[in-house]
Design a protein around this motif. Structure first.
Motif: not given
Length: 581
Positions: A36-38, A40, A71-74, A208, A567, A569-570
């Motif tokens: 998971i990445t967040h 910016e 918010q995040d990319d899981l 994740e 991916h 994404r939220t």
């Protein structure tokens, strides 16, 4: 026969399935964990929003610019192919690499909080009868009062299963503790990625990390659905449809499962879409790639399917578009299937239930949208795409409109009460793979629609009848009929594959002749020319990834998408655009 040249490939094959071995086998990848990445300030969505005064209330004269923040990319881990999987064969003669055996990642979301429901817009309580109501052979046996609240579970333990269909099951070492400590208002997600099926807790700080991952041997789960009627804090009923035709009834809390349509005993064609029947604890409907809709009961045993004799009066009444090979009114209901309907010889891409629980909208690879009264087992109307096959379909929350998307790169809005096309939505650069209404941004006058596609874009549209302006029809366009082009497919077809040159031909705009030479007895609506159809531009268009987007979902506080390579994404909604109920 009019033949079109093959279009260029629309997407580069993922690295995990790139050609590398001399025998054409896919290069296996090492199984990894989800990541998971967040990002910016990455990929914000800026949308003009009407200011909300209250629940389902709009002040349309005041528009503010709202920013949906990523918010995040899981990223789900792609499992390596099972050693027993057959080599990947790409039927496209122009292809140079194997075809990945996937339809992309789809999500099923569920909240156990009974208060977290999308807003509804029906003016009265739903009074639709149950499917099969009146057939004594389908009457449920009496249940003792002490067992009335108990939920029936499948019989087999999936963790200890010796079935060759299930490869292995990986449970998180702290899954029991995570379930007991989780936020009761949170959301569970179930996701498929190739031969893996994952259970995720999106309210967890370590979302994740899967709760359970089920790996199958030769089948890939292509679709799944959660029964909203039977869900409790300790029970979930999930059905999954596979590329082998087998269907899994899965209860993740107890890790129990049952296998339905085992080895394709009823229909051996891949399951393309699956949904629980509205208001039913036991019944679900599955569409297959050979143009068939089947109604199953999760608790009935399977039997080798033999078509029942058809009613000769059906031909006289023009019911050929729906060939009923077994009716819900049949007295032989001891085993599955309960109903078996043949719509066409083309793949059924998707279907959607109307909010009033009486109608079914079905889209097919032959480019048709078919509206059914599934309670009466009748086809009411057939509409045609502007070009190519249709891929996705959904209803507006009030049941007035149907939106489809497909290979013509368009969204098409249809009026259900008026039985006609309302508008075409132009903005995608490739096939549209998923459409959805945002119920928190709909008020029966203005509707928010979202769409995603193979062009890696997420588009948002605001639609109201008052904003549509019918274009001036050119004289030549108004005096000639428009023809529709349909693309027949096979069970192994994939929307990311370039079509071969011999696989496209024209049909007349009334849709009265099928590709197999059969005559359609229901009068189809002619394809409306673009010159006489209102065009609707998007209010937002954004490239959100590097691989095709294949699923879109709206939640009260966010927008979610999933892609071919996994991916998820939220985007959080801007605070001033959330309706407070």
């Amino acid at each position: 026969m009019f033949v079109l040249p093959p279009p260029p490939p629309r997407y580069t094959i993922p690295v995990a399935y790139a050609a590398g071995a001399a025998n054409g086998m896919a290069v296996p990848v090492v199984e990894t964990n989800n990541t998971i990445t967040h990002p910016e300030k990455g990929c914000p969505l800026q949308v003009g929003e009407a200011v909300l005064l209250g629940a389902q209330s709009w002040l349309t004269s005041d528009i503010v610019l709202g920013t949906y923040t990523l918010q995040d990319d899981l990223l789900l881990a792609t499992p390596p192919p099972h050693p027993s999987e057959a080599p990947i064969v790409n039927p496209n003669p122009l292809a140079t690499v194997p075809l990945p055996p996937t339809c992309g990642v789809k999500l099923s979301l569920v909240s156990l909080d009974p208060r977290k429901k999308p807003p509804t817009f029906l003016n009265s309580a739903i009074t639709a009868p149950q499917f099969g109501d009146g057939n004594s052979a389908l009457a449920a046996p009496p249940v003792p009062a002490k067992d009335a609240l108990k939920r029936r579970k499948p019989k087999n333990n999936i963790i200890k299963s010796s079935s060759s269909f299930v490869s292995r099951v990986i449970t998180h070492e702290t899954s029991a503790k995570r379930l007991s400590d989780r936020d009761p208002n949170g959301v569970f997600a179930f996701a498929n990625i190739n031969r893996a099926f994952q259970w995720l807790d999106l309210s967890s700080p370590t979302k994740e990390e899967h709760l359970t991952k089920v790996l199958f041997t030769k089948a890939h789960m292509l679709c799944h659905d959660i029964n909203e009627l039977t869900k409790t804090s300790s029970h979930l009923d999930i059905v999954m449809g596979s590329s082998a035709g087998d269907i899994i009834w899965y209860e993740p809390m107890s890790q129990k499962y049952a296998r339905i349509n085992k080895n394709g005993v009823i229909n051996n064609s891949p399951v393309t879409h699956i949904k629980w029947l509205p208001g039913s604890e036991n019944l679900f409907i599955a569409s297959h790639a050979n143009g068939v809709l089947v109604v199953y009961d999760k608790e009935k045993e399977d039997a080798l399917f033999t078509p029942e004799p058809s009613n000769p009066s059906d031909k006289e009444n023009g019911r050929l578009p729906l060939e009923i090979l077994k009716s819900v009114n049949s007295k032989n209901q001891k085993t599955n299937p309960l109903s078996y309907w043949k719509l066409a010889n083309q793949k059924i891409s998707s279907f959607s239930f109307s909010p009033d629980q009486r109608h079914l909208a079905v889209v097919l690879e032959d480019g048709s949208l078919r509206l059914m009264d599934y309670l009466k087992e009748e086809v009411l109307d057939i509409f045609r795409s502007y070009y190519g096959g249709l891929i996705c379909v959904c209803w507006s929350p009030d049941g007035k409109y149907i939106v489809t998307g497909g290979q013509d790169d368009l969204l098409t809005i249809w009026s259900f009460p008026e039985r006609k096309i309302v508008a075409r939505c132009q903005g995608h650069n490739s096939w549209v793979s998923s459409v959805a209404f945002d119920p928190w941004r709909c008020d029966q006058k203005t509707y928010r629609i979202g769409s995603v596609g193979d062009d890696c874009r997420l588009l948002l549209w605001d639609f109201s009848v008052g904003m549509l302006h019918r274009p001036r029809a050119h004289h030549q366009a108004s005096t000639r009929k428009r023809t529709s082009i349909v693309a027949p497919g096979s069970q192994t077809s994939n929307r990311h594959r370039a079509d071969s040159a011999g696989n496209r031909m024209r049909s007349d705009s009334n849709g009265t002749e099928h590709l197999n030479g059969e005559i359609d007895q229901t009068a189809s609506h002619p394809v409306e020319p673009r010159s006489r159809t209102a065009l609707l531009p998007p209010i937002m268009s954004k490239i959100v990834g590097e691989d095709p987007i294949c699923w879109l979902g709206f939640q009260k506080d966010c927008i979610m998408t999933s892609s071919l390579e996994g991916h998820i994404r939220t985007w959080h909604r801007p605070s001033d655009s959330v309706v407070k109920s």
